[in-house]
Design an enzyme around this catalytic site. Structure first.
Site, PDB file in Angstrom:
ATOM      1  N   VAL A 189     -44.495  60.979  12.433  1.00 16.26           N
ATOM      2  CA  VAL A 189     -45.625  59.836  12.553  1.00 16.26           C
ATOM      3  C   VAL A 189     -44.565  58.609  12.448  1.00 16.26           C
ATOM      4  O   VAL A 189     -45.091  57.390  12.622  1.00 16.26           O
ATOM      5  CB  VAL A 189     -46.065  59.765  11.154  1.00 16.26           C
ATOM      6  CG1 VAL A 189     -47.248  60.996  10.957  1.00 16.26           C
ATOM      7  CG2 VAL A 189     -44.903  59.560  10.008  1.00 16.26           C
ATOM      8  N   LYS A 190     -43.113  58.567  12.910  1.00 20.74           N
ATOM      9  CA  LYS A 190     -42.536  57.174  12.994  1.00 20.74           C
ATOM     10  C   LYS A 190     -42.585  56.702  14.534  1.00 20.74           C
ATOM     11  O   LYS A 190     -43.424  57.483  15.187  1.00 20.74           O
ATOM     12  CB  LYS A 190     -41.036  57.383  12.721  1.00 20.74           C
ATOM     13  CG  LYS A 190     -40.836  57.944  10.989  1.00 20.74           C
ATOM     14  CD  LYS A 190     -41.244  56.714  10.067  1.00 20.74           C
ATOM     15  CE  LYS A 190     -41.051  57.024   8.689  1.00 20.74           C
ATOM     16  NZ  LYS A 190     -41.228  58.402   8.227  1.00 20.74           N
ATOM     17  N   ILE A 191     -42.032  55.752  14.514  1.00 15.56           N
ATOM     18  CA  ILE A 191     -42.206  54.949  15.815  1.00 15.56           C
ATOM     19  C   ILE A 191     -41.832  55.824  17.216  1.00 15.56           C
ATOM     20  O   ILE A 191     -42.398  55.909  18.187  1.00 15.56           O
ATOM     21  CB  ILE A 191     -41.457  53.654  15.990  1.00 15.56           C
ATOM     22  CG1 ILE A 191     -42.124  52.711  14.817  1.00 15.56           C
ATOM     23  CG2 ILE A 191     -41.436  52.886  17.216  1.00 15.56           C
ATOM     24  CD1 ILE A 191     -41.236  51.761  14.341  1.00 15.56           C
TER      25      ILE A 191
END
Length: 387
Positions: A189-191
């Site tokens: 879910v990070k960049i």
């Protein structure tokens, strides 16, 4: 929970180039400890303006080896912010050290420099390491925090798990202008993602070498580090008590192709955030504030229910959004309120700004694959929830 109409708060974006890169590793001679991990480290160092990047299997591992590299151990003390995932505080305890917290500012939801200065002035015991947490993609006020830490002889690790691709004070987050080490996460879910994975950046070659040692059992074949005299060619020395925190070649290959798209991914998140700002401005919400000294990477878009302007509760809004296929979440439950931390003597009320934030916060969808139609669905659901 899911389905075609479900809009998550965050998710990975995987391209054919990403898939091809991972498949190429699977067809190669190396699945671990091959050429892709150093290539990914070079990409992260370049993206952050750091001299060194050390890739590991999670941001938790990166925080742990960072603490170990700075000499944290039993009898040590770490201060961090309560508004974070539990891993930030847990790594101090995994080193045998104690942990305490500094409350956040109501503007950026990051460690408050004024609260830090006040706590240091009253402290009988000062921390060895400070871990400010960059929240939702925006850097904490590192100029102020770094200056305070330097005046007190405190080492600094930036928990920038949310912040790859962000800028602060005219430089990329990760350049370690006001810290010793900076840590990033590459969770899905990070960049950008490596499936699971993390990295620590630093300008200090010695710290980078120590983190590299701790990530791989404390074992070395480097003659400059080995203590065995006249070692045979097959021999290695364990020169420290390390761990197996290595990143695989598949993860690193994914990271290399993901990192190539980092500016595009961050720009999209920033455009989506601007649309949210415009469309949510008239609702009884407190919207994210941007520090003029930086540019957020917009990992999250946390909204706060403005309880001075509506009698709708956070739970009512949360439930309405979930019931309408909007996969909202809440970041974060203040660490000091967790049962394991209450057993250490922390209590509700200890850090009131963090608790004020938590009682009102909802993270609404923001990710690279979020388009305007999906975003308009989120906005319409929020308008209905707050009507």
């Amino acid at each position: 929970m899911g389905g075609a109409g479900f809009i998550p708060y965050g998710r990975q974006d995987i391209t054919e180039d990403d898939i091809d890169a991972v498949v190429a590793v699977l067809r190669s001679d190396f699945l671990t400890q091959g050429p892709k991990v150093p290539e990914f480290e070079t990409a992260i160092a370049h993206a952050t303006g750091s001299s060194h990047a050390v890739a590991v299997n999670s941001a938790t591992s990166a925080l742990h080896v960072a603490c170990l590299a700075l000499g944290l151990g039993p009898g040590g003390l770490v201060w961090t912010a309560p508004n974070t995932f539990v891993a930030t505080a847990n790594v101090a305890r995994l080193c045998g050290a104690d942990v305490d917290f500094v409350d956040i500012r109501a503007s950026d939801y990051c460690m408050d420099p004024a609260a830090l200065e006040a706590k240091l002035a009253a402290a009988d015991r000062k921390p060895d390491i400070l871990i400010p947490v960059h929240f939702a993609g925006q850097s904490a006020d590192m100029k102020a925090i770094g200056a305070i830490a330097k005046a007190h002889g405190i080492r600094v690790i930036e928990d920038a798990s949310h912040c790859i691709g962000a800028d602060y004070n005219g430089r990329p987050v990760g350049a370690c202008e006001f810290s010793d080490i900076c840590v990033f996460s590459f969770h899905p879910v990070k960049i950008i993602t490596t499936a699971e994975g993390g990295a620590a950046t630093t300008q200090d070659a010695g710290l980078a070498a120590r983190m590299g040692l701790f990530r791989s059992h404390g074992v070395t074949r480097d003659p400059a580090l080995m203590e065995t005299e006249s070692a045979e060619p097959w021999e290695y020395d364990q020169v420290a008590l390390g761990l197996n925190y290595r990143m695989t070649e598949m993860q690193a290959a994914l990271g290399v192709t993901q990192a190539a798209r980092l500016p595009e991914v961050v720009a999209h998140r920033q455009r989506m955030a601007e649309r949210y700002h415009a469309r949510l401005a008239d609702l009884p919400l407190i919207l994210p504030w941007q520090n003029p000294d930086g540019a957020s990477a917009l990992h999250l878009y946390p909204i706060l229910i403005d309880t001075d302007k509506t009698d709708r509760t956070r739970r009512a809004v949360f439930d309405h959004l979930r019931a309408n296929g909007i996969g909202v979440n809440v970041h974060y439950i203040p660490v000091h309120t967790q049962p394991d931390y209450r057993r250490l003597g922390f209590a509700r009320g200890d850090f009131p700004v963090s608790e004020w934030y938590y009682a009102r916060a909802i993270s609404i969808p923001l990710y690279y694959g979020l388009d305007e139609d999906k975003q308009d669905r989120v906005v319409a659901a929020l308008q209905a929830a707050l009507a």
